[in-house]
Design an enzyme around this catalytic site. Structure first.
Site, mmCIF file in Angstrom:
data_model
loop_
_atom_site.group_PDB
_atom_site.id
_atom_site.type_symbol
_atom_site.label_atom_id
_atom_site.label_comp_id
_atom_site.label_asym_id
_atom_site.label_seq_id
_atom_site.Cartn_x
_atom_site.Cartn_y
_atom_site.Cartn_z
ATOM 1 N N ASP A 44 -4.945 8.060 23.794
ATOM 2 C CA ASP A 44 -6.004 9.056 23.612
ATOM 3 C C ASP A 44 -6.081 9.912 24.880
ATOM 4 O O ASP A 44 -6.502 9.439 25.933
ATOM 5 C CB ASP A 44 -7.341 8.353 23.360
ATOM 6 C CG ASP A 44 -8.412 9.301 22.855
ATOM 7 O OD1 ASP A 44 -8.125 10.509 22.739
ATOM 8 O OD2 ASP A 44 -9.535 8.844 22.579
ATOM 9 N N ASP A 95 -3.837 15.462 20.213
ATOM 10 C CA ASP A 95 -4.046 14.770 21.481
ATOM 11 C C ASP A 95 -4.164 13.249 21.368
ATOM 12 O O ASP A 95 -4.640 12.591 22.283
ATOM 13 C CB ASP A 95 -5.279 15.321 22.186
ATOM 14 C CG ASP A 95 -6.559 15.070 21.411
ATOM 15 O OD1 ASP A 95 -6.477 14.749 20.201
ATOM 16 O OD2 ASP A 95 -7.645 15.205 22.003
ATOM 17 N N GLU A 96 -3.736 12.686 20.251
ATOM 18 C CA GLU A 96 -3.794 11.217 20.148
ATOM 19 C C GLU A 96 -2.740 10.710 19.171
ATOM 20 O O GLU A 96 -2.296 11.437 18.277
ATOM 21 C CB GLU A 96 -5.182 10.742 19.702
ATOM 22 C CG GLU A 96 -5.591 11.197 18.331
ATOM 23 C CD GLU A 96 -6.906 10.586 17.878
ATOM 24 O OE1 GLU A 96 -7.076 9.361 18.032
ATOM 25 O OE2 GLU A 96 -7.749 11.338 17.368
#
Length: 412
Positions: free
Chosen positions: A10, A106-107
């Site tokens: 994350d 983004d993860e």
């Protein structure tokens, strides 16, 4: 059975971190990524941890954020830059395993089960250090035996945290948390569970499955499993490309030129496409309609949008525009709406001002209310009689006469 080791990566305050990576003078300073050059009408998309420490939050108007943090630095969103950083980030992750599942810009998840003993923890530290050293991007990493627990673990320490959450740790680390902190539970679901006397993840884990299924359907059963650390989903590298479009079509009970009936059909198609977009957590930048005439001649027409959309009203507006522009006036046999050019929610960005932001928020709340009604009573619950056809309309009337609950049938 071989034990599973799943990572959830994350990225911390991703957009703001990317801006600081491109411009090192921004590091360590309160920074917000926000839209609209007229700052008093801008909305904060995300912000650095230095800004968060001052009370700045996402969706906050810029004027309010500046009041809380007078030295706040504002940067306009640059998704070309963010996509590039995301691709580089996932390239780093794939150096450790081919089993990398991007979840958003983004993860993502990684299956690290092939590493032995203490190797996973060492690799997590190495990944975190490499992302920071080579890309100047901080991240938190959750390590667990499945995807749900890994996701929960990555939330436990930010920024730059590495957290291991084993099954034997669930009662101590997970169960004391409030329900709103559980991945997959929003404010409305948390409120419903609170009314049942459930306030912590531990309460949910030990709840009566029969009661939860009655109140929330199969979703309730799934929540109890998650609260007990049960999640059998595999890390799937191809899942992010499973969908390139989301569409629905319907053959009408009778060919028609009745404009009110056509609008009704488009309304319900827009609701269903919108619901599926929200379920998949994606938005559309292009809406396409399909019209099949009485003679089976079929046309498709699309419209590139100025901003990403996800709400029922926005989808309907785009579809009706295309229909009114391209309909020949002939009798229609089939209608369809397809959302194409999909982007993840976290990547979608609209140049919001304070006025359109409030309006969009209302639209999204209304769309989610429609989703809840259809989830409870079935996909046909909001359709109007003319679209249902005689057989389905009679079924609904029969349910009403017998006093039976539609959700019992829907969740079988």
């Amino acid at each position: 059975m071989k034990r599973k080791v799943i990572f959830h990566i994350d990225m911390n305050s991703f957009y703001a971190s990317v801006e600081a990576a491109y411009d090192p003078s921004l590091r360590g300073k309160p920074l917000a990524v926000a839209g609209n050059e007229k700052e008093r009408r801008g909305i904060v998309v995300t912000c650095s941890y230095e800004a968060r420490a001052k009370g700045v939050k996402a969706t906050m108007p810029v004027w309010q954020a500046k009041r809380l943090c007078p030295n706040l630095i504002i940067k306009q969103p640059d998704f070309t830059k963010y996509r590039s950083a995301s691709l580089q980030m996932f390239d780093v992750l794939r150096e450790y395993t081919p089993l990398v599942e991007p979840v958003s810009i983004d993860e993502g998840f990684m299956d690290m089960s092939h590493y032995e003993g203490d190797e996973p923890l060492q690799k997590a530290t190495e990944i975190q250090n490499n992302l920071l050293e080579y890309l100047s991007l901080p991240c938190s990493i959750g390590i667990a035996p499945n995807k749900f627990l890994a996701k929960m673990a990555s939330e436990m320490k930010k920024p730059l945290g590495i957290t291991v959450l084993r099954r034997r740790d669930i009662a101590e680390k997970l169960w004391p948390l409030s329900l709103i902190e559980m991945y997959g539970i929003g404010e409305k679901t948390a409120n419903k569970l609170n009314k049942l006397g459930l306030h912590t993840i531990g309460d949910l884990a030990n709840a009566d499955p029969t009661l939860l299924k009655k109140r929330l359907g199969i979703y309730g059963e799934k929540l109890i499993e998650r609260a007990n650390g049960i999640d059998t989903r595999e890390v799937d590298p191809d899942s992010i490309s499973d969908f390139k479009s989301v569409g629905n079509s319907v053959t009408l009970p009778k060919d028609t030129t009745d404009q009110e009936k056509i609008k009704t059909v488009f309304t319900n198609l827009a609701h269903e496409v919108g619901r599926r977009l929200r379920t998949k957590k994606v938005c559309s930048e292009n809406i396409q309609i399909t019209i099949r005439y009485h003679d089976r001649k079929t046309i498709t027409r699309s419209r590139k949008l100025t901003s990403s959309i996800q709400t029922n009203d926005d989808i309907l507006e785009a579809a009706l525009f295309l229909w009114q522009k391209y309909w020949s006036g002939e009798s229609i046999r089939l209608l369809g709406i397809t959302a194409i050019d999909l982007v993840e929610e976290t990547e979608a960005y609209k140049q919001l001002d304070l006025f359109s932001y409030k309006e969009d928020e209302k639209k999204l709340k209304l769309s989610k209310t429609v989703d809840e009604i259809r989830l409870k009573y079935g996909q046909h619950s909001l359709l109007k009689g003319g679209q249902l056809g005689e057989q389905r309309s009679e079924q609904l009337r029969d349910h009403k006469r017998r006093g039976t609950s539609l959700d019992k049938d829907f969740f079988k």
